[in-house]
Design a protein around this motif. Sequence first.
Motif, PDB file in Angstrom:
ATOM      1  N   ILE A  85      -2.865  11.658   3.488  1.00 60.26           N
ATOM      2  CA  ILE A  85      -2.479  11.811   4.748  1.00 60.26           C
ATOM      3  C   ILE A  85      -3.197  10.816   5.759  1.00 60.26           C
ATOM      4  O   ILE A  85      -2.684  10.186   6.509  1.00 60.26           O
ATOM      5  CB  ILE A  85      -2.672  13.167   5.434  1.00 60.26           C
ATOM      6  N   GLY A  86      -4.744  11.024   5.755  1.00 64.17           N
ATOM      7  CA  GLY A  86      -5.465  10.078   6.323  1.00 64.17           C
ATOM      8  C   GLY A  86      -5.323   8.520   6.346  1.00 64.17           C
ATOM      9  O   GLY A  86      -5.101   7.649   7.231  1.00 64.17           O
ATOM     10  N   SER A  87      -5.175   8.064   4.995  1.00 60.65           N
ATOM     11  CA  SER A  87      -4.515   6.865   4.709  1.00 60.65           C
ATOM     12  C   SER A  87      -3.388   6.266   5.387  1.00 60.65           C
ATOM     13  O   SER A  87      -3.177   5.250   5.994  1.00 60.65           O
ATOM     14  CB  SER A  87      -4.374   6.384   2.966  1.00 60.65           C
ATOM     15  N   MET A  88      -2.382   7.111   5.432  1.00 62.14           N
ATOM     16  CA  MET A  88      -1.094   6.790   6.048  1.00 62.14           C
ATOM     17  C   MET A  88      -1.208   6.701   7.786  1.00 62.14           C
ATOM     18  O   MET A  88      -0.868   5.736   8.399  1.00 62.14           O
ATOM     19  CB  MET A  88       0.053   7.914   5.661  1.00 62.14           C
ATOM     20  N   LEU A  89      -2.016   7.867   8.247  1.00 63.22           N
ATOM     21  CA  LEU A  89      -2.239   7.542   9.829  1.00 63.22           C
ATOM     22  C   LEU A  89      -3.059   6.594   9.887  1.00 63.22           C
ATOM     23  O   LEU A  89      -2.797   5.784  10.926  1.00 63.22           O
ATOM     24  CB  LEU A  89      -3.198   8.970  10.157  1.00 63.22           C
ATOM     25  N   LEU A  90      -4.026   5.933   9.023  1.00 65.65           N
ATOM     26  CA  LEU A  90      -4.807   4.594   9.368  1.00 65.65           C
ATOM     27  C   LEU A  90      -3.936   3.496   9.331  1.00 65.65           C
ATOM     28  O   LEU A  90      -3.961   2.648  10.133  1.00 65.65           O
ATOM     29  CB  LEU A  90      -5.926   4.616   8.260  1.00 65.65           C
ATOM     30  N   ILE A  91      -2.963   3.474   8.373  1.00 67.33           N
ATOM     31  CA  ILE A  91      -1.870   2.415   8.520  1.00 67.33           C
ATOM     32  C   ILE A  91      -1.181   2.506   9.677  1.00 67.33           C
ATOM     33  O   ILE A  91      -0.874   1.186  10.384  1.00 67.33           O
ATOM     34  CB  ILE A  91      -0.886   2.515   7.105  1.00 67.33           C
ATOM     35  N   GLU A  92      -0.796   3.474  10.229  1.00 70.90           N
ATOM     36  CA  GLU A  92      -0.012   3.571  11.447  1.00 70.90           C
ATOM     37  C   GLU A  92      -0.661   3.110  12.487  1.00 70.90           C
ATOM     38  O   GLU A  92      -0.196   2.478  13.510  1.00 70.90           O
ATOM     39  CB  GLU A  92       0.649   4.989  11.667  1.00 70.90           C
ATOM     40  N   LYS A 103       0.804  -1.185   0.062  1.00 68.11           N
ATOM     41  CA  LYS A 103       0.180   0.092  -0.075  1.00 68.11           C
ATOM     42  C   LYS A 103       0.983   1.195   0.088  1.00 68.11           C
ATOM     43  O   LYS A 103       0.429   2.303  -0.808  1.00 68.11           O
ATOM     44  CB  LYS A 103      -0.935  -0.051   1.073  1.00 68.11           C
ATOM     45  N   VAL A 104       2.080   1.350   0.712  1.00 73.93           N
ATOM     46  CA  VAL A 104       2.596   2.422   0.961  1.00 73.93           C
ATOM     47  C   VAL A 104       3.331   2.552  -0.293  1.00 73.93           C
ATOM     48  O   VAL A 104       3.756   3.781  -0.895  1.00 73.93           O
ATOM     49  CB  VAL A 104       3.901   2.077   2.188  1.00 73.93           C
ATOM     50  N   ALA A 105       3.932   1.409  -0.926  1.00 77.52           N
ATOM     51  CA  ALA A 105       4.579   1.664  -2.270  1.00 77.52           C
ATOM     52  C   ALA A 105       3.785   2.241  -3.234  1.00 77.52           C
ATOM     53  O   ALA A 105       4.428   3.126  -4.026  1.00 77.52           O
ATOM     54  CB  ALA A 105       5.275   0.325  -2.759  1.00 77.52           C
ATOM     55  N   GLY A 106       2.350   1.925  -3.439  1.00 81.64           N
ATOM     56  CA  GLY A 106       1.725   2.463  -4.226  1.00 81.64           C
ATOM     57  C   GLY A 106       1.298   4.041  -3.884  1.00 81.64           C
ATOM     58  O   GLY A 106       1.095   4.804  -5.010  1.00 81.64           O
TER      59      GLY A 106
END
Length: 256
Positions: free
Chosen positions: A156-163, A124-127
Amino acid sequence: MARALLLGDRLDLKLFKIADCLATTPLTLEVDASGGIAVLFRYGVVVLFGVNSLDEVRFVESLKPLLTNPYSTPETEELEIHSGKNSIGVQSDAVSLDNISLEKLQVIADALSKNLVLTLYEKKVAGEFDKIEPLAQELATHGKVSAGSKNLLSKIGSMLLIEHRMVGRAEIGDKPETLWDFPHLEGLYASLEDEFELKERQSALDRKLGLISDTAQTLADVWDNKQLHKLEWYVIGLIVFEIFISLFALGDKFLR
């Protein structure tokens, strides 16, 4: 053979009765009469030991009502287990054990499940990296950003959700609770942790998440400033127009 499946974002384990479980931390169930077992994790992973394909399909199907956002194509990972060895160790996608016990299988399941979660989030992060790089390049080359702030804030919200999922649910940086009761298995977990490079991958993922969030935030700020400047020009234009109308009305009054 151990087979791990990442089935969805979350698995509701509250409906399982303690009396039906072999263990509760992590939740461990007997899948079939032949001795196959399943270790379940609330972040959507199921690790199966000694379960044939038919029983696997049946068991996974029974879990679907308990899944949040089930994946159409689950992430999978397999690990061979060899018992009767003189020493415990992990090498080349296989783990060697002197004997098989429930607590050892739980430790293996914990490492396998974390490996699957990392694999999914790395993809997901690579994408997101691929998507946000052109925007940063556009800012560097042309000094502007074409993407809207809503889109950037969504990233930004997607990254926070993964964290949140990594730290709050999967607890990738923490050791399995099984080790509190069986500290002599720390060596086994350390070997699995090294084999799957859990710490290194988590650190790399944390850095990428931070970089993507910071970049998206910067681009969003640039976009917001651009929109603010537009609004300022609109206000100035309205003021000038109002002054022009006032002067026109005043001139018309004097002409009369």
